[in-house]
Write a protein that holds these residues in place. Structure first.
Motif, short mmCIF file in Angstrom:
data_model
loop_
_atom_site.label_atom_id
_atom_site.label_comp_id
_atom_site.label_asym_id
_atom_site.label_seq_id
_atom_site.Cartn_x
_atom_site.Cartn_y
_atom_site.Cartn_z
N SER A 1 -34.95 10.22 -31.26
CA SER A 1 -34.86 8.87 -30.70
C SER A 1 -35.26 7.77 -31.69
O SER A 1 -35.03 6.60 -31.42
N ASP A 2 -35.80 8.14 -32.85
CA ASP A 2 -36.10 7.13 -33.86
C ASP A 2 -34.87 6.83 -34.72
O ASP A 2 -34.94 6.08 -35.68
N ARG A 3 -33.76 7.44 -34.38
CA ARG A 3 -32.50 7.22 -35.09
C ARG A 3 -31.48 6.69 -34.09
O ARG A 3 -31.83 6.24 -33.01
N ASN A 4 -30.22 6.75 -34.42
CA ASN A 4 -29.17 6.25 -33.52
C ASN A 4 -28.83 7.33 -32.48
O ASN A 4 -27.70 7.79 -32.38
N PHE A 5 -29.83 7.70 -31.67
CA PHE A 5 -29.69 8.74 -30.65
C PHE A 5 -30.28 8.22 -29.34
O PHE A 5 -31.38 7.69 -29.32
N VAL A 6 -29.51 8.38 -28.27
CA VAL A 6 -29.92 7.89 -26.96
C VAL A 6 -29.71 9.00 -25.93
O VAL A 6 -28.69 9.68 -25.96
N VAL A 7 -30.69 9.17 -25.05
CA VAL A 7 -30.54 10.08 -23.92
C VAL A 7 -30.31 9.25 -22.67
O VAL A 7 -31.05 8.29 -22.41
N VAL A 8 -29.28 9.61 -21.92
CA VAL A 8 -29.03 9.01 -20.61
C VAL A 8 -29.12 10.16 -19.61
O VAL A 8 -28.20 10.97 -19.51
N ALA A 9 -30.25 10.25 -18.93
CA ALA A 9 -30.46 11.31 -17.94
C ALA A 9 -30.13 10.72 -16.57
O ALA A 9 -30.79 9.78 -16.12
N VAL A 10 -29.11 11.27 -15.94
CA VAL A 10 -28.64 10.74 -14.67
C VAL A 10 -29.07 11.69 -13.55
O VAL A 10 -28.61 12.84 -13.49
N ASN A 11 -29.94 11.20 -12.70
CA ASN A 11 -30.42 11.99 -11.57
C ASN A 11 -29.51 11.78 -10.38
O ASN A 11 -29.13 10.64 -10.08
#
Length: 128
Positions: free
Chosen positions: A42-52
Motif C-alpha cells: 500500500s506504500d506504492r500504487n496499490f489499492v485494496v477495495v474490500a466489498v462486504n
C-alpha cells in the motif's frame, strides 16, 4: 463510513478488489492474505477495495477486530450483492493500472497468495 468509490478514481493503481462476507468460511482464510497484500504494497500504487456483502453491517466491525483486519471496507448496496456473489465468494479481481483485468479467483486457495504477489509486483511502480 457512507462514502463510495469508483474504479475510474483508482486509475494508475493496481487494484485488488475482494468481495466477501462475515458468514463465509473461505473468506475468513482469505482476508488475512488480502490484509498482508495491503500491508506489503500500500506504500506504492496499490489499492485494496474490500466489498462486504453482508445484509447486517453491524457484524462487520466485530469480525474485523476478531481477525485483526484493517483494510478499508466498502459495502455493496443490497441490490448489487447478488450480482457480486453470483460466481461465489470470496471473489477477487486484480486490475492493472489501466483497469484491465489481470487476475481473478473465486473461492480460497493458499496458493493464491504467491500468485497474487507475482501478478501485483509485475504491475507496480518501483519504490521511491
Amino acid at each position: 463510513e457512507g462514502g463510495s468509490v469508483r474504479l475510474s478514481q483508482l486509475k494508475g493503481n493496481v487494484v485488488l478488489l475482494n468481495v466477501w462476507a462475515t458468514w463465509c468460511g473461505p473468506c475468513k482464510k482469505e482476508l488475512p492474505i488480502v490484509q498482508k497484500m495491503y500491508d506489503t504494497y500500500s506504500d506504492r500504487n496499490f489499492v485494496v477495495v474490500a466489498v462486504n456483502v453482508d445484509a447486517d453491517r453491524r457484524r462487520v466491525q466485530p469480525f474485523m477486530q476478531q481477525f485483526n483486519i484493517s483494510i478499508p471496507v466498502y459495502y455493496a448496496a443490497p441490490e448489487d450483492a447478488g450480482p457480486l456473489t453470483a460466481m461465489g465468494i470470496p471473489s477477487t479481481f486484480i486490475l492493472a493500472p489501466d483497469r484491465t483485468l489481470i487476475d481473478r479467483a473465486v473461492g480460497y486457495s493458499p496458493e493464491w497468495e504467491d500468485r497474487w504477489k507475482k501478478v501485483v509486483e509485475k504491475h507496480l511502480k518501483s519504490r521511491k
